[in-house]
Design a protein around this motif. Structure first.
Motif, PDB file in Angstrom:
ATOM      1  N   GLU A  65       0.824  -1.207   0.000  1.00 18.97           N
ATOM      2  CA  GLU A  65       0.000   0.000   0.000  1.00 18.97           C
ATOM      3  C   GLU A  65       0.861   1.260   0.000  1.00 18.97           C
ATOM      4  O   GLU A  65       0.660   2.166  -0.829  1.00 18.97           O
ATOM      5  N   ARG A  91       2.631   2.487  -3.102  1.00 17.09           N
ATOM      6  CA  ARG A  91       1.778   3.113  -4.114  1.00 17.09           C
ATOM      7  C   ARG A  91       1.234   4.461  -3.649  1.00 17.09           C
ATOM      8  O   ARG A  91       1.115   5.388  -4.450  1.00 17.09           O
ATOM      9  N   ALA A 118      -1.821  -5.451  -6.746  1.00 18.36           N
ATOM     10  CA  ALA A 118      -2.648  -4.412  -6.128  1.00 18.36           C
ATOM     11  C   ALA A 118      -3.941  -5.002  -5.581  1.00 18.36           C
ATOM     12  O   ALA A 118      -4.366  -4.683  -4.459  1.00 18.36           O
ATOM     13  N   SER A 175      -8.864   0.652  -5.349  1.00 17.33           N
ATOM     14  CA  SER A 175      -7.529   0.557  -5.954  1.00 17.33           C
ATOM     15  C   SER A 175      -7.131   1.819  -6.703  1.00 17.33           C
ATOM     16  O   SER A 175      -6.077   1.847  -7.347  1.00 17.33           O
ATOM     17  N   TRP A 225      -3.758   2.837  -6.134  1.00 18.13           N
ATOM     18  CA  TRP A 225      -2.798   1.753  -6.317  1.00 18.13           C
ATOM     19  C   TRP A 225      -2.551   1.504  -7.797  1.00 18.13           C
ATOM     20  O   TRP A 225      -1.421   1.480  -8.268  1.00 18.13           O
ATOM     21  N   HIS A 226      -3.667   1.302  -8.501  1.00 20.14           N
ATOM     22  CA  HIS A 226      -3.615   1.097  -9.952  1.00 20.14           C
ATOM     23  C   HIS A 226      -4.989   1.456 -10.501  1.00 20.14           C
ATOM     24  O   HIS A 226      -6.002   1.024  -9.968  1.00 20.14           O
TER      25      HIS A 226
END
Length: 239
Positions: A23, A26, A100, A120, A123-124
């Motif tokens: 986590e 990111r 992710a 997410s 994250w992505h």
């Protein structure tokens, strides 16, 4: 040989430590890799964590040592203190997108594909729910040669519109227990958690902005908290 959770499943502590490293790599890259103290703060957050845990630095260090033996984390020696970073995609043998999703499932518990897409975001950024489902399906149908399935689709809970996914990095899950917990959870609890998470994110962003401002002021030779000059009271403005 990729990490095989069927042979050496992660403990709850190892899962929390590993997911927290994922986590923070990111969401706060400027503070990553993490010191043991920073990692403890992330592991023991009250928001975006299910379940909430209270791990000591000793427990976290023990988890790090075990994860390092499985090549899932790496220690980076510094001038003052050691820092830690994850080696999740390579160690488990999955792409960043799948990493992710697995990280979110380890941190927040079972979630629907729609919830995973929303959670997410930092994250992505997945294009749509279909792309999330495609990666989940790939994780579910993973061959034994690659370490076997890493997620499982849970039965849809009573009153729920969509089924949820759970990770298998800690070994097989108790589907019946998870289904019962889902039936008892209230929607308001999720809304409250989402609000608290946003507040935490904003606080982190404000802290980073303040640090950047302080650095700029230091380079310019001015005080970051110096009061602004009122042109009306500035003698130079009278000339």
């Amino acid at each position: 040989m990729p990490f095989d959770p069927q042979v050496t499943p992660l403990t709850a502590e190892e899962s929390r430590v590993l997911a927290t490293l994922l986590e923070k790599s990111r969401t706060v890259p400027d503070s990553y890799p993490l010191t043991l103290n920073s990692l403890a703060s992330g592991c023991n957050q009250k928001t975006s964590r299910d379940p909430v845990m209270q791990l000591s630095e000793g427990q976290i260090q023990e988890a790090l040592d075990s994860l390092r033996r499985n090549t899932l984390v790496t220690e980076i020696g510094g001038a003052r203190t050691s820092r830690w970073e994850h080696n999740f995609p390579r160690g488990v043998g999955v792409p960043d997108q799948s990493a992710a999703l697995l990280g979110l499932l380890m941190l927040r518990g079972p979630q629907t594909a729609g919830e995973l897409r929303v959670n997410s975001e930092r994250w992505h950024r997945f294009a749509d729910i279909s792309s999330v489902e495609a990666f989940l399906d790939e994780l579910q149908s993973r061959s034994a040669e690659k370490g076997g399935p890493l997620v499982v689709l849970l039965p849809r809970a009573p009153g729920a519109r969509e089924p949820r996914w759970a990770h298998l990095l800690c070994g097989p899950v108790d589907v019946a227990a998870l289904a019962a917990a889902a039936a008892e959870s209230a929607p308001s609890a999720r809304a409250s958690d989402a609000l608290a998470e946003r507040v935490t994110e904003l606080e982190l962003e404000v802290a980073q902005l303040r640090a950047t401002l302080a650095n700029v002021c230091e380079q310019l030779g001015i005080e970051a908290n110096a009061p602004a000059v009122d042109p009306a009271s500035d003698p130079a403005s009278e000339s």
